[in-house]
Design an enzyme around this catalytic site. Structure first.
Site, PDB file in Angstrom:
ATOM      1  N   SER A  74       3.430  -2.332  10.218  1.00 32.29           N
ATOM      2  CA  SER A  74       4.886  -2.404  10.386  1.00 32.29           C
ATOM      3  C   SER A  74       5.451  -3.784  10.065  1.00 32.29           C
ATOM      4  CB  SER A  74       5.299  -1.973  11.797  1.00 32.29           C
ATOM      5  OG  SER A  74       4.861  -0.649  12.049  1.00 32.29           O
ATOM      6  N   GLY A 134       2.508   2.333  10.863  1.00 34.78           N
ATOM      7  CA  GLY A 134       3.420   3.468  10.754  1.00 34.78           C
ATOM      8  C   GLY A 134       4.103   3.818  12.072  1.00 34.78           C
ATOM      9  N   ASN A 152       0.876  -1.173   0.000  1.00 30.90           N
ATOM     10  CA  ASN A 152       0.000   0.000   0.000  1.00 30.90           C
ATOM     11  C   ASN A 152       0.915   1.224   0.000  1.00 30.90           C
ATOM     12  OD1 ASN A 152      -1.753   2.075   0.455  1.00 30.90           O
ATOM     13  ND2 ASN A 152      -2.445   1.372   2.480  1.00 30.90           N
ATOM     14  N   TRP A 153       1.047   1.827  -1.171  1.00 33.35           N
ATOM     15  CA  TRP A 153       2.000   2.946  -1.289  1.00 33.35           C
ATOM     16  C   TRP A 153       1.484   4.220  -0.627  1.00 33.35           C
ATOM     17  CZ3 TRP A 153       4.023   2.631  -7.105  1.00 33.35           C
ATOM     18  CH2 TRP A 153       4.684   1.418  -7.277  1.00 33.35           C
ATOM     19  N   LYS A 154       0.221   4.220  -0.259  1.00 32.48           N
ATOM     20  CA  LYS A 154      -0.405   5.410   0.340  1.00 32.48           C
ATOM     21  C   LYS A 154      -0.143   6.629  -0.555  1.00 32.48           C
ATOM     22  CE  LYS A 154      -0.287   3.141   4.773  1.00 32.48           C
ATOM     23  NZ  LYS A 154      -0.213   3.205   6.235  1.00 32.48           N
ATOM     24  N   HIS A 164      -9.591   1.056   4.865  1.00 27.53           N
ATOM     25  CA  HIS A 164      -8.324   1.260   5.575  1.00 27.53           C
ATOM     26  C   HIS A 164      -8.566   2.186   6.762  1.00 27.53           C
ATOM     27  CE1 HIS A 164      -4.239   2.440   6.511  1.00 27.53           C
ATOM     28  NE2 HIS A 164      -3.853   1.366   5.843  1.00 27.53           N
ATOM     29  N   GLU A 215      -5.420  -5.025  10.392  1.00 25.62           N
ATOM     30  CA  GLU A 215      -4.419  -3.988  10.591  1.00 25.62           C
ATOM     31  C   GLU A 215      -4.670  -3.288  11.931  1.00 25.62           C
ATOM     32  OE1 GLU A 215      -2.592  -2.773   6.494  1.00 25.62           O
ATOM     33  OE2 GLU A 215      -4.089  -1.327   7.138  1.00 25.62           O
ATOM     34  N   GLU A 246      -6.955   4.554   7.951  1.00 18.22           N
ATOM     35  CA  GLU A 246      -6.714   5.979   7.702  1.00 18.22           C
ATOM     36  C   GLU A 246      -7.953   6.615   7.068  1.00 18.22           C
ATOM     37  OE1 GLU A 246      -2.996   5.529   5.585  1.00 18.22           O
ATOM     38  OE2 GLU A 246      -2.062   4.887   7.458  1.00 18.22           O
ATOM     39  N   GLY A 302       2.866  -1.008   4.310  1.00 13.53           N
ATOM     40  CA  GLY A 302       2.978   0.411   4.006  1.00 13.53           C
ATOM     41  C   GLY A 302       4.431   0.784   3.766  1.00 13.53           C
ATOM     42  N   GLY A 303       5.080   1.292   4.800  1.00  6.26           N
ATOM     43  CA  GLY A 303       6.437   1.826   4.676  1.00  6.26           C
ATOM     44  C   GLY A 303       7.414   0.910   3.945  1.00  6.26           C
TER      45      GLY A 303
HETATM   46  P1  13P Z   1       3.035   0.295   7.734  1.00  9.61           P
HETATM   47  O1  13P Z   1       3.548  -0.967   7.128  1.00  9.61           O
HETATM   48  O2  13P Z   1       3.775   1.527   7.278  1.00  9.61           O
HETATM   49  O3  13P Z   1       2.895   0.198   9.227  1.00  9.61           O
HETATM   50  O4  13P Z   1       1.539   0.496   7.161  1.00  9.61           O
HETATM   51  C1  13P Z   1       0.648  -0.538   7.226  1.00  9.61           C
HETATM   52  C2  13P Z   1      -0.559  -0.187   6.438  1.00  9.61           C
HETATM   53  O5  13P Z   1      -1.310   0.709   6.798  1.00  9.61           O
HETATM   54  C3  13P Z   1      -0.803  -0.903   5.185  1.00  9.61           C
HETATM   55  O6  13P Z   1      -2.059  -0.648   4.672  1.00  9.61           O
END
Ligand code: 13P
Length: 252
Positions: free
Chosen positions: A212, A173, A9-11, A95, A167, A97, A233-234
């Protein structure tokens, strides 16, 4: 044995040049071995280009969000049919967020889930509790509620072509990861809730862990019986980091 899914997920990150480099690195380094699938979910403006770039490779493309509506006067929104039209095969819905920052309710998430499926796109349904909810002992009821909203709207059969991602919000994050045991407990609960409606579908549905996940902790998480991949994500923004997780997911 369930196939594993390693999804990035590149956000709201990237640029044409950065994406090109990241994807080239991923495509060149897809680990040997089978039993897994790689997916990248770039921001909307890059979806078409990324779809073209992954052609002929083992990498699939998904979007990060979608409208619950089919078409019409919804300025700024993107429909499932548009995503399907450009070659997207997956979409992330619900998600945390989006639930937290854009006030998406579980009912709206359910509508997005159904809209995706109506266009032949596989939804990746995210569920997860906040730290306050976990500390208050509410993890089980939060997950159950978020999953029920979609089960009630779409029915159990819909989960034959859907993915679930657990999640925990407190692990996103933050560098904090749920321990494999903590994650497994929730994954097992999710599968059991689906299993009350249909054991076969519950047995086949992929349940990803997100929060993470990285090369160093992926193998431990993936060793758990109900963890079928990751939503990352990251660590999905650097080819080597993403590939390290893919390597951990590869099965003989
Ligand atoms: P991180 O891997 O940066 O914690 O993010 C997880 C995430 O929200 C994937 O959708």
């Amino acid at each position: 044995m369930r196939e594993r899914l390693v999804a990035g997920n590149w956000k709201m990150n990237g640029s044409s040049a950065a994406n090109q480099e990241l994807l080239a690195g991923i495509i060149a380094g897809v680990p040997a071995g089978g039993g897994f699938r790689l997916l990248v979910c770039p921001p909307f403006p890059y979806l078409s280009t990324v779809c073209a770039q992954v052609q002929g490779s083992a990498v699939k493309v998904g979007a990060q969000n979608v409208s619950e509506h089919e078409s019409g006067a919804f300025t700024g929104e993107v429909s499932s049919r548009m995503l399907a039209d450009i070659g997207c095969e997956y979409v992330i819905v619900g998600h945390s967020e989006r639930r937290a920052m854009y006030d998406e309710s579980s009912f709206q998430v359910a509508a997005k889930f159904q809209a995706a499926q109506a266009a032949g796109i596989t939804p990746i349904l995210c569920v997860g509790e906040t730290l306050e909810e976990r500390e208050a002992g509410a993890t089980e009821s939060v997950i159950e509620f978020q999953l029920s909203a979609v089960l009630d709207a779409a029915g159990i059969k819909a989960f034959a072509s859907a993915v679930v991602a657990y999640e925990p919000v407190w692990a996103i994050g933050t560098g904090k990861t749920a321990s494999p045991e903590q994650a497994q407990e929730v994954h097992k609960q999710i599968r059991a809730q689906l299993g009350h409606k249909d054991v076969d579908i519950a047995d086949r549905v992929q349940i990803l862990y997100g929060g993470s996940m990285k090369g160093e902790n992926a193998a431990g998480l993936l060793a758990m019986p109900d963890i079928d991949g990751g939503l990352i994500g990251g660590a999905s923004l650097k080819a080597n980091d993403f590939l390290a997780i893919a390597q951990a997911a590869a099965q003989d």
